[in-house]
Scaffold this active site. Structure first.
Site, PDB file in Angstrom:
ATOM      1  CE  LYS A 188     -29.677 -24.110 -39.109  1.00 28.08           C
ATOM      2  NZ  LYS A 188     -29.647 -25.508 -38.826  1.00 28.08           N
ATOM      3  CB  SER A 198     -25.655 -26.395 -38.022  1.00 27.22           C
ATOM      4  OG  SER A 198     -27.027 -26.652 -38.203  1.00 27.22           O
ATOM      5  CB  SER A 228     -28.137 -28.697 -36.419  1.00 23.25           C
ATOM      6  OG  SER A 228     -26.774 -28.999 -36.831  1.00 23.25           O
TER       7      SER A 228
HETATM    8  N1  GLN Z   1     -22.923 -31.821 -36.799  1.00 24.15           N
HETATM    9  C1  GLN Z   1     -23.663 -32.404 -37.645  1.00 24.15           C
HETATM   10  C2  GLN Z   1     -23.065 -32.276 -39.139  1.00 24.15           C
HETATM   11  O1  GLN Z   1     -22.264 -31.579 -39.295  1.00 24.15           O
HETATM   12  C3  GLN Z   1     -25.233 -32.185 -37.392  1.00 24.15           C
HETATM   13  C4  GLN Z   1     -25.531 -30.964 -38.391  1.00 24.15           C
HETATM   14  C5  GLN Z   1     -27.013 -30.964 -38.390  1.00 24.15           C
HETATM   15  O2  GLN Z   1     -27.873 -31.340 -37.736  1.00 24.15           O
HETATM   16  N2  GLN Z   1     -27.583 -30.046 -39.207  1.00 24.15           N
HETATM   17  O3  GLN Z   1     -23.764 -32.918 -40.025  1.00 24.15           O
END
Ligand code: GLN
EC number: 6.3.5.7
Length: 500
Positions: free
Chosen positions: A79, A154, A178
Site C-alpha cells: 500500500k 481504504s 481497511s
Molecule cells: N473506513 C474507515 C475510515 O474511513 C476505516 C479506514 C481504515 O481502516 N484505514 O476511517
C-alpha cells in the site's frame, strides 16, 4: 505454467524447487500490471526495474543454497502509505505527490530480508480515510469482480491487485477495517493483527492508536506466512510489544473440534442485507459441522462503535496531519506570500475533501469546551467496548461476525453521503478500538454476484487460533478459490480524480 493463478506459497515452493525463477515470477505480474492494470487502477506506482533487479539478486542467493523464508523470491504489492526508500510514497494524496522517503518502513525491511520482491505501490483512499478507494488523488480503483463497483477501502488498490492477479499477495493497513472490508469486497483473505504485533514505523499515520499493518492474500496460509515475516518487536515503534515474530506452524491441522465460537445475534438484526446475513450464518453452520460449538450471544456496545471510532480517529488524524504544512515536507502552494498563507493555501490545495472533513471534525472534538463532551466521552466508550469483548472471550475463543453490512456497491453510489459510508464500518471499527486481531475471509456471494466476507475475531495475540479456524473453513469450502473474470469487464477505464 500459470504463475498468476498460484498462491504466494505455491510460487515460493516452485522457486525453491527451481521449477520457476524469481525473475519469471516477477515478470508474469509486471507484464500483467502493464497490460491489464488500467482496468482496475490498482497501482499508483509499478516498480518494474527495481523488482526485476531484486528478483535477480534473490535468485542468486537461492542458487547459492542460502536457506530463506517460504516467501523468498515471491512478488508482493504494498500500500502506498508504507514508506519505501527513494520510491514515491503518496498515501493517495496530492500532498505527497513528490515525497520520496529517505528510509524504508520496518515492514518493508522485513519483507526484503525475507527475500520478497516488491512489485509496486497500491492505490488507496487519501491517507487511508475511506472505505471505497474513491478519494485517492490518483483516481478511483475498480473492483475486478465488476469494474463498475468499488473494491472497498481504504486498501482497495492492494485488494484489487491481488483479486485481478496483478500480485500474489499484498500489504494493507487497517485503522477501522481497511484490510478486512476490501478483502470482503474482492473475495480475499486478510488479517488485521493485534495492536502492537506489527511495527508501524514508516507507516504514514492516520490514527496512531488504531493503525495496524497486515497481509491480504488468496487464502489464510499466504496471509499467515506474510504475517510471520512482518510481525515481531521493533525498537523504532514504542507500541511494539510482540517479543518474537509469530510462528503459525501448528495452525494447519484443520481440526477445530470443541472450539467455542460465539455469534453475536444482535449483529444480524438491523441494517444488514439478507445475502450477507445468510452467507455468514451458513458459515456458522459449517463450523458446527466441523465440530465447533457455536452459540449465540450479544455484544451490547455495537451501536456506540461508529460514533466513538469517528471521534477518536478524526481527533488523531487532525493531529497527525498537522505536519503537512507546506514547510517541512509535502506539497507547497505557489499562491502563498507569507507564513500563514503558506499553511493555508498548501493545506487547502494539497488535501482532498474527505481529509479536510476529518481534520475539521477532529479539531472540533479536541477544542476546549467540546473536549469533555466528545473526545473524553469517546475514550470512555472505547473502554466499554473493550470490556464487552473481554466478557465475550471468557466464554468463546472466536467471535464470528460479518465484515460489512452489504457487498461491493456501484462507484459513486455512496461517496456523496459520508454518514452512510461511516455507518457501513459498524462491524469492523470495534476491533481496532479494542486492539484485537481479526481475520476476514470469503464465505459466499451476494445477489449482485459480488463476494461476501466474514470475520473471525479473537482475543489479543490469539492470531494462531483465528488462522486455525479460518484454515479449517478453507479446507472444507472453495469460496477462496473463486476468481473474477477480468477479461469480461475490461472495457471500462478508470475515471481520474475521485471525489475531491
Ligand atoms: N473506513 C474507515 C475510515 O474511513 C476505516 C479506514 C481504515 O481502516 N484505514 O476511517
Amino acid at each position: 505454467m500459470d504463475i498468476r493463478s498460484m498462491t504466494a506459497l505455491e510460487i515460493g515452493e516452485k522457486i525453491r524447487k527451481r521449477e520457476i525463477s524469481s525473475v519469471e515470477a516477477a515478470k508474469a505480474f509486471l507484464d500483467a500490471a502493464k497490460s491489464e492494470g488500467s482496468a482496475t487502477n490498482a497501482y499508483i506506482t509499478v516498480l518494474e526495474e527495481e523488482a526485476l533487479d531484486a528478483a535477480e539478486k534473490i535468485q542468486k542467493r537461492i542458487d547459492q543454497g542460502e536457506s530463506m523464508s517460504p516467501l523468498a523470491g515471491v512478488p508482493v504489492a504494498v500500500k502506498d502509505n508504507l514508506c519505501t526508500k527513494g520510491v514515491k510514497t503518496t498515501a493517495g494524496s496530492k500532498m505527497l505527490e513528490n515525497f520520496y522517503p529517505p528510509y524504508h518502513a520496518t515492514v518493508i525491511d522485513k519483507l526484503s530480508d525475507a527475500g520478497a520482491v516488491i512489485l509496486g505501490k497500491t492505490n488507496q483512499d487519501e491517507f487511508a480515510m475511506g472505505g471505497s478507494t474513491e478519494t485517492s488523488y490518483y483516481g478511483i480503483t475498480r473492483n475486478p469482480w465488476n469494474t463498475d463497483c468499488v473494491p472497498g477501502g481504504s486498501s482497495g488498490g492492494s485488494a484489487a491487485a491481488v483479486a485481478a492477479k496483478l500480485a500474489p499477495y499484498a500489504l494493507g493497513s487497517d485503522t477501522g477495517g481497511s484490510i478486512r472490508q476490501p478483502c470482503a469486497f474482492c473475495g480475499l483473505t486478510g488479517i488485521k493483527p493485534t495492536y502492537g504485533s506489527v511495527s508501524r514505523y514508516g507507516l504514514l499515520a492516520y490514527a496512531s492508536s488504531l493503525d495496524q499493518i497486515g497481509p491480504m492474500g488468496k487464502d489464510v496460509k499466504d496471509c499467515a506466512a506474510a504475517l510471520s515475516v512482518i510481525s515481531g518487536y521493533d525498537i523504532k515503534d514504542s507500541t511494539s510489544i510482540l517479543e518474537k515474530p509469530f510462528d503459525f506452524s501448528r495452525a494447519f491441522d484443520g481440526n477445530i473440534k470443541g472450539m467455542k465460537i460465539g455469534v453475536p445475534k444482535n449483529y444480524f438484526e438491523i441494517g444488514i442485507s439478507e445475502d450477507v446475513k445468510n452467507a455468514v450464518l451458513n458459515a456458522a453452520k459449517e463450523f458446527e459441522h466441523q465440530g465447533a460449538i457455536v452459540e449465540e450471544f450479544e455484544i451490547p456496545t455495537i451501536e456506540y462503535a461508529v460514533p466513538a471510532y469517528y471521534i477518536i480517529a478524526c481527533a488523531e488524524a487532525s493531529s497527525n496531519l498537522s505536519r503537512y504544512d507546506g514547510i517541512k515536507f509535502g506539497y507547497r502552494s505557489d499562491q502563498a506570500n507569507d507564513l500563514l498563507s503558506t499553511f493555508y493555501q498548501s493545506r487547502s490545495e494539497g488535501f482532498g475533501k474527505e481529509a479536510k472533513r476529518r481534520i475539521m471534525l477532529g479539531s472540533f472534538v479536541l477544542s476546549s469546551g467540546y473536549f469533555d463532551a466528545y473526545y473524553k466521552k469517546a475514550l470512555q466508550v472505547r473502554g466499554l467496548i473493550k470490556e464487552s469483548f473481554q466478557q465475550a472471550f471468557q466464554k468463546y475463543q472466536v467471535i464470528l461476525s460479518p465484515v460489512s453490512p452489504g457487498t461491493a456497491y456501484k462507484i459513486g453510489e455512496q461517496i456523496s453521503d459520508p454518514l452512510a459510508m461511516y455507518l457501513a464500518d459498524i462491524y469492523t471499527v470495534s476491533i481496532n478500538l479494542a486492539g484485537l486481531p481479526a481475520v476476514a475471509l470469503p464465505c459466499g456471494f451476494g445477489e449482485n454476484g459480488m463476494p461476501v466476507g466474514m470475520q473471525l475475531i479473537g482475543n489479543a495475540f490469539t492470531e494462531e487460533t483465528l488462522i486455525k479456524t479460518a484454515y479449517c473453513y478453507q479446507l472444507n469450502t472453495d469460496y477462496h478459490t473463486k476468481t473474477p473474470d477480468l477479461v469480461k469487464n475490461k472495457e471500462s477505464l478508470p475515471a481520474k480524480g475521485g471525489d475531491r
